[in-house]
Design an enzyme around this catalytic site. Sequence first.
Site, PDB file in Angstrom:
ATOM      1  N   SER A   1       0.829  -1.203   0.000  1.00 54.72           N
ATOM      2  CA  SER A   1       0.000   0.000   0.000  1.00 54.72           C
ATOM      3  C   SER A   1       0.868   1.259   0.000  1.00 54.72           C
ATOM      4  O   SER A   1       2.051   1.203   0.345  1.00 54.72           O
ATOM      5  CB  SER A   1      -0.899  -0.005   1.236  1.00 54.72           C
ATOM      6  OG  SER A   1      -0.109   0.096   2.407  1.00 54.72           O
TER       7      SER A   1
ATOM      8  N   SER B   1       3.196   1.990   2.920  1.00 53.50           N
ATOM      9  CA  SER B   1       4.430   1.216   3.045  1.00 53.50           C
ATOM     10  C   SER B   1       5.451   1.559   1.969  1.00 53.50           C
ATOM     11  O   SER B   1       6.637   1.262   2.129  1.00 53.50           O
ATOM     12  CB  SER B   1       4.120  -0.286   2.967  1.00 53.50           C
ATOM     13  OG  SER B   1       3.285  -0.701   4.022  1.00 53.50           O
TER      14      SER B   1
ATOM     15  N   CYS C   1      -8.884 -21.297   0.344  1.00 51.66           N
ATOM     16  CA  CYS C   1      -8.057 -22.255   1.092  1.00 51.66           C
ATOM     17  C   CYS C   1      -8.845 -23.477   1.545  1.00 51.66           C
ATOM     18  O   CYS C   1      -8.309 -24.601   1.565  1.00 51.66           O
ATOM     19  CB  CYS C   1      -7.395 -21.569   2.289  1.00 51.66           C
ATOM     20  SG  CYS C   1      -8.504 -20.586   3.315  1.00 51.66           S
TER      21      CYS C   1
ATOM     22  N   HIS D   1      -6.525 -26.041   8.239  1.00 51.74           N
ATOM     23  CA  HIS D   1      -7.969 -26.249   8.113  1.00 51.74           C
ATOM     24  C   HIS D   1      -8.276 -27.743   8.175  1.00 51.74           C
ATOM     25  O   HIS D   1      -7.714 -28.540   7.398  1.00 51.74           O
ATOM     26  CB  HIS D   1      -8.488 -25.703   6.780  1.00 51.74           C
ATOM     27  CG  HIS D   1      -8.521 -24.211   6.690  1.00 51.74           C
ATOM     28  ND1 HIS D   1      -8.264 -23.379   7.755  1.00 51.74           N
ATOM     29  CD2 HIS D   1      -8.806 -23.389   5.629  1.00 51.74           C
ATOM     30  CE1 HIS D   1      -8.384 -22.114   7.367  1.00 51.74           C
ATOM     31  NE2 HIS D   1      -8.711 -22.100   6.086  1.00 51.74           N
TER      32      HIS D   1
ATOM     33  N   ASN E   1      -3.537 -23.991   5.406  1.00 52.57           N
ATOM     34  CA  ASN E   1      -4.237 -22.950   4.654  1.00 52.57           C
ATOM     35  C   ASN E   1      -3.348 -21.827   4.159  1.00 52.57           C
ATOM     36  O   ASN E   1      -3.677 -21.146   3.185  1.00 52.57           O
ATOM     37  CB  ASN E   1      -5.369 -22.367   5.502  1.00 52.57           C
ATOM     38  CG  ASN E   1      -4.908 -21.879   6.854  1.00 52.57           C
ATOM     39  OD1 ASN E   1      -4.472 -22.666   7.699  1.00 52.57           O
ATOM     40  ND2 ASN E   1      -4.996 -20.566   7.083  1.00 52.57           N
TER      41      ASN E   1
END
Length: 369
Positions: free
Chosen positions: A40, A43, A156, A258, A345
């Site tokens: 972004s 940053s 995921c 998961h 995941n």
Amino acid sequence: MEEGRKINVGILGATGTVGQRFITLLSVHPWFVIHALGASPRSAGKPYASAVNWKQATPIPSAVKTVVVRECKPEHFADCAIIFSGLDADAAGDIEAAFRGAELAVFSNAKNYRRDPNVPLIVPLVNPGHLSIIPQQQALHSPPLSKGFIVTNANCSTTGIVIPLAALEKAFGPLELLLVTTMQAISGAGYPGVASLDIMDNIVPHIGGEEEKIEWETLKILGGVQEDDQGAKSFDMHANHPLRVSAACNRVPVIDGHTECVSVRFARRPPPSPQQVREALAAFTPDAKALGCPSAPRHTITVHEEPDRPQPRLDRYYQDGAGVSVGRVRQCPVLDIKFVVLSNNVSIGAATSSIINAELAVLKGVVAA
């Protein structure tokens, strides 16, 4: 892939959870070298070590600590042959489209283009053949593209189940019914994710949009690519053998991994026995392994005989999370067979899948090495 040759890659969303996993994996990759990092505007302009809130169990790789983070604009990534996107969905759509339009190959972890009829949704251990639709995606773009495209990997939770499902369909023919109940790790919600007061000592029986993703993505991934009389390609959504899918998704207080409880019914009668299913799962070898993708797991599916496995804490980091674990394979008194799947995941469910997708694209000549 020519020995000793390296391919420059860029990472979008490099400071996020998935971006950090991309960096961890790509920093030691035999083919790819991290050339540019994007994040972004807040940053941008900072060295990566100053811009990131590092949350991985291993230290920041020294090769990227001083790399200056750029805004996610194609001109900053012109020297990259491959772009890995770990962007959040709210930002990914326009940015990934801009990179594709700039003739860059984008491998995305975001959901934005999964439903696009010309974008392949690929779990690399299942359906690499769907890369065949990329020339059509390029030709239909305005203006037409010669190198740019988007490939997405799956949600995921979808990824974890379609790998054993693909193995079963390969061995025993099409499935017609699938019931799945997920127990999904909190890292799947990103950082900072679920508030501690909501998840500790608790199970949250709702993850927004997740059930619909599983029910829809499974059909696109397990289905084929069909071609009409004019040569136009489309995804058949498993229509030749309709598959009904019902998913129930839950968030549980596990950091990574998961766990999913699956019941299936086969179209073929009589169905396979639990022992036949175990043998088929253990023997499954995908194209990604046969072709020599360096990030493909040695064992795609690890079948556990113990009555209490797989477990996230014990099994999620086996093979660095690149394969899946299956246990408790047994007869289902309602459908045919039921079993438990564990997948990492943030590895095969996210960054690892995108990386293997890119390796496949290189090996198949979709990306010039």
